[in-house]
Design a protein around this motif. Sequence first.
Motif, PDB file in Angstrom:
ATOM      1  N   GLY A  10      -0.731  -4.285   8.117  1.00  0.00           N
ATOM      2  CA  GLY A  10       0.646  -4.320   7.302  1.00  0.00           C
ATOM      3  C   GLY A  10       0.616  -5.288   6.105  1.00  0.00           C
ATOM      4  N   GLU A  11      -0.121  -6.439   6.505  1.00  0.00           N
ATOM      5  CA  GLU A  11      -0.010  -7.511   5.224  1.00  0.00           C
ATOM      6  C   GLU A  11      -0.860  -6.731   4.280  1.00  0.00           C
ATOM      7  OE1 GLU A  11       1.312 -10.233   4.845  1.00  0.00           O
ATOM      8  OE2 GLU A  11       2.366 -10.658   7.065  1.00  0.00           O
ATOM      9  N   ASP A  12      -1.890  -6.168   4.618  1.00  0.00           N
ATOM     10  CA  ASP A  12      -2.704  -5.641   3.503  1.00  0.00           C
ATOM     11  C   ASP A  12      -2.117  -4.504   2.773  1.00  0.00           C
ATOM     12  OD1 ASP A  12      -5.030  -7.260   3.977  1.00  0.00           O
ATOM     13  OD2 ASP A  12      -5.761  -5.828   5.400  1.00  0.00           O
ATOM     14  N   ALA A  13      -1.204  -3.826   3.520  1.00  0.00           N
ATOM     15  CA  ALA A  13      -0.412  -2.835   2.924  1.00  0.00           C
ATOM     16  C   ALA A  13       0.507  -3.490   1.869  1.00  0.00           C
ATOM     17  CB  ALA A  13       0.166  -1.903   3.851  1.00  0.00           C
ATOM     18  N   LYS A  14       1.165  -4.627   2.059  1.00  0.00           N
ATOM     19  CA  LYS A  14       2.066  -4.999   1.206  1.00  0.00           C
ATOM     20  C   LYS A  14       1.520  -5.720   0.183  1.00  0.00           C
ATOM     21  CE  LYS A  14       5.970  -7.357   0.038  1.00  0.00           C
ATOM     22  NZ  LYS A  14       6.968  -6.657  -0.234  1.00  0.00           N
ATOM     23  N   ILE A  15       0.349  -6.099   0.223  1.00  0.00           N
ATOM     24  CA  ILE A  15      -0.261  -6.650  -1.080  1.00  0.00           C
ATOM     25  C   ILE A  15      -0.856  -5.329  -2.107  1.00  0.00           C
ATOM     26  CG2 ILE A  15      -2.696  -7.424  -1.915  1.00  0.00           C
ATOM     27  CD1 ILE A  15      -2.304  -9.525   0.776  1.00  0.00           C
ATOM     28  N   SER A  16      -1.480  -4.180  -1.300  1.00  0.00           N
ATOM     29  CA  SER A  16      -1.865  -3.179  -2.096  1.00  0.00           C
ATOM     30  C   SER A  16      -0.890  -2.245  -2.927  1.00  0.00           C
ATOM     31  CB  SER A  16      -2.628  -2.127  -1.179  1.00  0.00           C
ATOM     32  OG  SER A  16      -1.980  -1.696  -0.071  1.00  0.00           O
ATOM     33  N   ILE A  17       0.361  -2.425  -2.424  1.00  0.00           N
ATOM     34  CA  ILE A  17       1.333  -1.555  -3.216  1.00  0.00           C
ATOM     35  C   ILE A  17       2.149  -2.320  -4.200  1.00  0.00           C
ATOM     36  CG2 ILE A  17       3.471  -2.431  -1.857  1.00  0.00           C
ATOM     37  CD1 ILE A  17       2.059   1.114  -2.258  1.00  0.00           C
ATOM     38  N   LYS A  18       1.506  -3.449  -4.491  1.00  0.00           N
ATOM     39  CA  LYS A  18       2.334  -4.117  -5.737  1.00  0.00           C
ATOM     40  C   LYS A  18       1.960  -3.542  -7.198  1.00  0.00           C
ATOM     41  CE  LYS A  18       2.388  -8.950  -3.709  1.00  0.00           C
ATOM     42  NZ  LYS A  18       1.645 -10.270  -3.828  1.00  0.00           N
ATOM     43  N   SER A  19       1.038  -2.818  -7.367  1.00  0.00           N
ATOM     44  CA  SER A  19       0.509  -2.371  -8.505  1.00  0.00           C
ATOM     45  C   SER A  19       1.823  -1.140  -8.612  1.00  0.00           C
ATOM     46  CB  SER A  19      -0.866  -1.658  -8.618  1.00  0.00           C
ATOM     47  OG  SER A  19      -1.026  -0.772  -7.503  1.00  0.00           O
ATOM     48  N   PHE A  20       2.347  -0.774  -7.781  1.00  0.00           N
ATOM     49  CA  PHE A  20       3.514   0.465  -7.998  1.00  0.00           C
ATOM     50  C   PHE A  20       4.587  -0.199  -8.053  1.00  0.00           C
ATOM     51  CE2 PHE A  20      -0.371   2.385  -5.962  1.00  0.00           C
ATOM     52  CZ  PHE A  20      -0.534   3.436  -6.572  1.00  0.00           C
ATOM     53  N   SER A  21       4.948  -1.285  -8.696  1.00  0.00           N
ATOM     54  CA  SER A  21       6.175  -1.672  -8.651  1.00  0.00           C
ATOM     55  C   SER A  21       7.117  -0.837  -9.639  1.00  0.00           C
ATOM     56  CB  SER A  21       6.307  -3.250  -9.185  1.00  0.00           C
ATOM     57  OG  SER A  21       5.656  -3.187 -10.291  1.00  0.00           O
ATOM     58  N   SER A  22       8.371  -1.091  -9.537  1.00  0.00           N
ATOM     59  CA  SER A  22       9.053  -0.073 -10.497  1.00  0.00           C
ATOM     60  C   SER A  22       8.975  -0.590 -12.063  1.00  0.00           C
ATOM     61  CB  SER A  22      10.521  -0.487 -10.242  1.00  0.00           C
ATOM     62  OG  SER A  22      10.842   0.280  -8.840  1.00  0.00           O
TER      63      SER A  22
END
Length: 367
Positions: free
Chosen positions: A331-343
């Motif tokens: 879950g922590e790794d998922a949160k980090i990896s998704i930052k490049s898809f910010s609005s």
Amino acid sequence: MNHICFVIHSLQPGGMERVFSVLLNDFVKREGVKVDLILYGIKRDVFYNIDPSIQIHLPDFPFDPERRGISTVKTVFFLRKKIKALNPEAVLSFGVLWNNLVLLATKGLGIPVFVSDRSQPDKPLSPLQEKLRKYLYPGAYGIIAQTQKAKEVYQKIYRHNNMTVIGNPIVQEMPIDEKRKEILMVARLIQSKHQNELIEIFASLPKNDWELTLVGDDHLKQNNKLAWKKLAEDLGVGNRVNFEGMQKDVEKYYGRASIFAFSSSSEGFPNVIGEAMAAKLPVIAYDCVAGPSDLIENGVNGYLIPLHDKILFAEKLLLLMENEELRNKMGEDAKISIKSFSSKEICNAYFDFMSSVKTNIQEVNKL
């Protein structure tokens, strides 16, 4: 750009529509940018919140599915007349089949049109639609693919020189609540999402203190909810499978769940996977043609499962259910990896792509 016209057939609940609303509300807040919205499909009520300064243009006639041919012709003429009158610097259109209408309606107007398909890139279409796409898409000023795989597919079909890959904007801040022993899936109850397979997988597991929550309602007149409720009851898990229907506050479900499971076999870009990852949920998903593999790194922030391999899906799901430490790490790794898809990142990418085009349509589509 100072004036952009957004064109879409629907702003009903759905991933495509949510992304469109995010782009609308971002672009209109940019200094000196005027935004118009043309909403022209069968259902024209707006589910998502749209900035009140955006003028919405509707046809003065209904789109009648019983008289589809006549309605389609009337829609093409309406779009051409309205877009010509608005005379924007660029048009942005979403929709696999509907983009053909927009490109046909704007042909010869000299207004740059950007299109984006929002479904599985190799999804088979009718012979007529395939011919229309091959004829019309080369005339688009630019094509926006959601995934690298989609771009590769489109390049083989259209041989278009002005194509880019832009994912979908994912909400980065999700409320995190006290976690429950709950597996979550968010999707419409349609055959291609295969919630019935997920129910079967869930029922095969020995853990009887977990629940499966399905957020989403019947769609496309498939009426699966009653059949899938009966399936859960027949498999002995009716009291542990929750059908929550359509929800506007879906964030609360992400916040309280412990695992996100996704059994879809057809995607363009699965927003819900990104949203789950932003809520620090490990994700287990079928590795369908486009989407999940752009978000999930197998074994790091979730698991990619070959299509319809229910045995492996069950194995990995049980592994996550039994190991809280693994769930938290993924879950922590998922949160980090998704930052490049910010609005902000995604909206800027759209705006820059549409603003930076310097060449004319003929040059762009040179083979």
